[in-house]
Design a protein around this motif. Structure first.
Motif, PDB file in Angstrom:
ATOM      1  N   PRO A  28       0.970  -1.171  -0.079  1.00 53.20           N
ATOM      2  CA  PRO A  28       0.074   0.106   0.029  1.00 53.20           C
ATOM      3  C   PRO A  28       0.657   1.285   0.342  1.00 53.20           C
ATOM      4  O   PRO A  28       0.046   2.020  -0.486  1.00 53.20           O
ATOM      5  CB  PRO A  28      -0.992  -0.446   1.170  1.00 53.20           C
ATOM      6  CG  PRO A  28      -0.118  -0.704   2.240  1.00 53.20           C
ATOM      7  CD  PRO A  28       0.722  -2.014   1.308  1.00 53.20           C
ATOM      8  N   SER A  46      -3.908   1.963   3.004  1.00 54.41           N
ATOM      9  CA  SER A  46      -4.507   1.237   1.609  1.00 54.41           C
ATOM     10  C   SER A  46      -6.118   1.253   1.760  1.00 54.41           C
ATOM     11  O   SER A  46      -6.857   1.547   2.273  1.00 54.41           O
ATOM     12  CB  SER A  46      -3.763  -0.552   1.367  1.00 54.41           C
ATOM     13  OG  SER A  46      -4.288  -1.094   2.769  1.00 54.41           O
ATOM     14  N   TRP A  90      -5.941   6.196  -0.867  1.00 48.30           N
ATOM     15  CA  TRP A  90      -7.027   5.431  -0.789  1.00 48.30           C
ATOM     16  C   TRP A  90      -8.438   5.789  -0.250  1.00 48.30           C
ATOM     17  O   TRP A  90      -8.303   5.768   0.899  1.00 48.30           O
ATOM     18  CB  TRP A  90      -6.914   4.096  -0.825  1.00 48.30           C
ATOM     19  CG  TRP A  90      -6.400   3.123  -2.166  1.00 48.30           C
ATOM     20  CD1 TRP A  90      -5.369   2.742  -2.269  1.00 48.30           C
ATOM     21  CD2 TRP A  90      -6.986   3.313  -3.713  1.00 48.30           C
ATOM     22  NE1 TRP A  90      -4.808   1.995  -3.558  1.00 48.30           N
ATOM     23  CE2 TRP A  90      -6.079   2.411  -4.659  1.00 48.30           C
ATOM     24  CE3 TRP A  90      -8.524   4.195  -4.291  1.00 48.30           C
ATOM     25  CZ2 TRP A  90      -6.161   2.647  -6.031  1.00 48.30           C
ATOM     26  CZ3 TRP A  90      -8.164   3.912  -5.500  1.00 48.30           C
ATOM     27  CH2 TRP A  90      -7.263   3.044  -6.309  1.00 48.30           C
ATOM     28  N   PHE A 154      -2.810  -1.613  -5.335  1.00 43.14           N
ATOM     29  CA  PHE A 154      -3.876  -1.608  -4.307  1.00 43.14           C
ATOM     30  C   PHE A 154      -4.125  -2.994  -4.456  1.00 43.14           C
ATOM     31  O   PHE A 154      -3.073  -3.781  -4.882  1.00 43.14           O
ATOM     32  CB  PHE A 154      -5.448  -1.664  -4.918  1.00 43.14           C
ATOM     33  CG  PHE A 154      -5.939  -2.249  -6.570  1.00 43.14           C
ATOM     34  CD1 PHE A 154      -6.565  -3.168  -6.200  1.00 43.14           C
ATOM     35  CD2 PHE A 154      -6.018  -1.451  -7.380  1.00 43.14           C
ATOM     36  CE1 PHE A 154      -6.726  -3.977  -7.353  1.00 43.14           C
ATOM     37  CE2 PHE A 154      -5.786  -2.680  -8.862  1.00 43.14           C
ATOM     38  CZ  PHE A 154      -6.728  -3.467  -8.190  1.00 43.14           C
ATOM     39  N   ASP A 155      -4.525  -3.434  -2.919  1.00 42.12           N
ATOM     40  CA  ASP A 155      -4.474  -4.832  -2.286  1.00 42.12           C
ATOM     41  C   ASP A 155      -5.695  -5.641  -2.666  1.00 42.12           C
ATOM     42  O   ASP A 155      -6.909  -5.545  -3.047  1.00 42.12           O
ATOM     43  CB  ASP A 155      -5.074  -4.615  -0.704  1.00 42.12           C
ATOM     44  CG  ASP A 155      -5.243  -6.129   0.039  1.00 42.12           C
ATOM     45  OD1 ASP A 155      -5.562  -6.644  -0.831  1.00 42.12           O
ATOM     46  OD2 ASP A 155      -4.438  -5.750   0.944  1.00 42.12           O
TER      47      ASP A 155
END
Length: 422
Positions: A28, A46, A90, A154-155
């Motif tokens: 992140p 994140s 985010w 991103f995750d």
């Protein structure tokens, strides 16, 4: 893997193997742009599914009759939005009523094509279970595309969870008829209003859904391809962006497809270099089947050399075929002697095999159609005829298609199915 090891790997990405390099979940606090990774504020958040909010539409609509569904024309009631900013990371994801997106006319997505997307599907099984097919693979590719455009990563698992909740809400938009699905389109765009080519400082990740019917409602219909050489149009080149699912890769292909249609063909067979190496079929990956002089059937697809999009269906076809060839699960109808190859193949080999009677079939593979058989290739003024079966499919593509569709619809149990809701 430790953070320091991840930084070291990202600092020297391999040039032609983006699919094998990038993972579904990016760290992140790293943003990767063309010049390498850039460390963000350690406190930058994140993507967090726990922060997801849901706003229900006040004007719910009904799913149209399946007979009236046209691909990509009808959309479900809700969409997922996740904003991103360089300074804050985010933002909170939200499921909201499907609506327009408010963009400044100076948005970088509009001027510099900082835009990417994915294509995936959710299926309703006969017992009511809803699944997505291999969404982790789409997240890996989406992160890879984001890195290529210097958009935020991103995750992947976090986004899958947000999409799962969106699909759970929209499950009534999945048609109940066999062969139908809910097409899912994750998209990311640069949104900051700044003229000048540079990494975006603001972005929007959103997901919309569209109910879809079977690609071939009247049965398989083999297509005719026009062999498009570099002298006419180029889809991708070494060191370019062919291996990434970017919006900018698609619009230039429309005029080439129109030229193919004018010549009496359905789609382009993209040929690269003076040797006319086969790369892709329209917007699909490509497979060729040869019968060797030793009697062994060879399934061939071009390697991921940086020009080929690493398709999820491509990977699935290869995995099923290799499992069969290695003595694992045997697919009924698939030749017992099967060789699976990722290697270059050019039109010279196609023509020679056709003349020798060793060209078995050629087909495209992708999310929308799963498998598309080919009946002929228009090449340098003449047609190369491709064998097809009575039902339009070949002896290798048909059992692979049956297995894939069986998995996607839940008739065949598989770890590739991600359960959305039961």
């Amino acid at each position: 893997m430790s953070f320091s090891h991840l930084r070291a790997r990202l600092a020297s990405p391999p040039r032609f193997t983006p699919w094998r390099h990038f993972s579904a979940t990016a760290h992140p606090n790293i943003e990767v742009c063309l010049s390498g990774p850039r460390l963000l504020n350690p406190c930058t958040p994140s993507l967090q599914p726990s922060q997801l909010t849901v706003t229900h539409t006040t004007n719910p609509r009904q799913l149209p009759p399946s007979s009236k569904l046209l691909f990509g024309r009808t959309f479900s009631d809700h969409m997922l939005r996740v904003p991103w900013a360089e300074k804050t990371g985010w933002g909170a994801p939200s499921i909201e009523p499907f609506s327009t997106i408010n963009l400044t006319p100076a948005a970088t997505a509009l001027h510099y094509a900082q835009s990417l997307f994915e294509g995936m599907k959710a299926y309703r099984h006969t017992d009511g279970t809803v699944t997505m097919f291999r969404p982790d693979m789409n997240m890996k590719r989406m992160n890879s595309s984001a890195q290529r455009l210097a958009l935020p990563t991103f995750d992947g698992d976090a986004l899958i969870e947000c999409i799962r909740q969106l699909i759970s809400l929209e499950r009534d938009w999945i048609p109940k008829e066999p062969g139908h699905s809910l097409y899912i389109r994750p998209t990311m765009i640069g949104t900051n209003g700044t003229l000048g080519v540079q990494p975006p400082t603001e972005a929007l990740l959103f997901v919309i859904c569209s109910p879809a019917g079977p690609y071939y409602p009247q049965g398989f219909k083999p297509v005719a391809l026009y062999g498009t050489t570099d002298a006419e149009y180029i889809r991708a080149a070494p060191g370019g962006t062919g291996a990434f699912k970017l919006a900018a890769n698609y619009a230039p292909g429309v005029v080439a497809q129109k030229a193919a249609a004018k010549a009496g063909y359905v789609q382009n067979l993209w040929l690269h270099g003076p040797e006319h190496w086969l790369t892709e079929v329209g917007t699909m990956n490509l497979f060729v089947v040869f019968k060797g002089e030793d009697g062994v059937t060879e399934l061939v697809t071009p390697p991921l050399d940086g020009m080929i999009l690493p398709g999820v269906t491509r990977d699935s076809v290869l995995a099923l075929a290799r499992r069969h060839a290695s003595g694992g699960k045997q697919l009924q109808g698939l030749p017992s002697q099967l060789k699976v190859s990722e290697r270059p193949v050019n039109m010279g080999e196609i023509i020679a095999a056709s003349k020798a009677g060793r060209l078995v079939e050629l087909f495209g593979a992708g999310t929308a159609a799963v498998v598309t058989p080919v009946e002929k290739i228009g090449y340098l003024g003449s047609d190369v005829i491709i064998p097809t079966g009575e039902d339009g499919m070949g002896p290798v593509s048909k059992p692979l298609w049956k297995e894939l569709v069986g998995i996607q619809t839940g008739e065949i149990a598989s770890e590739w199915n991600f359960v959305v809701t039961k």
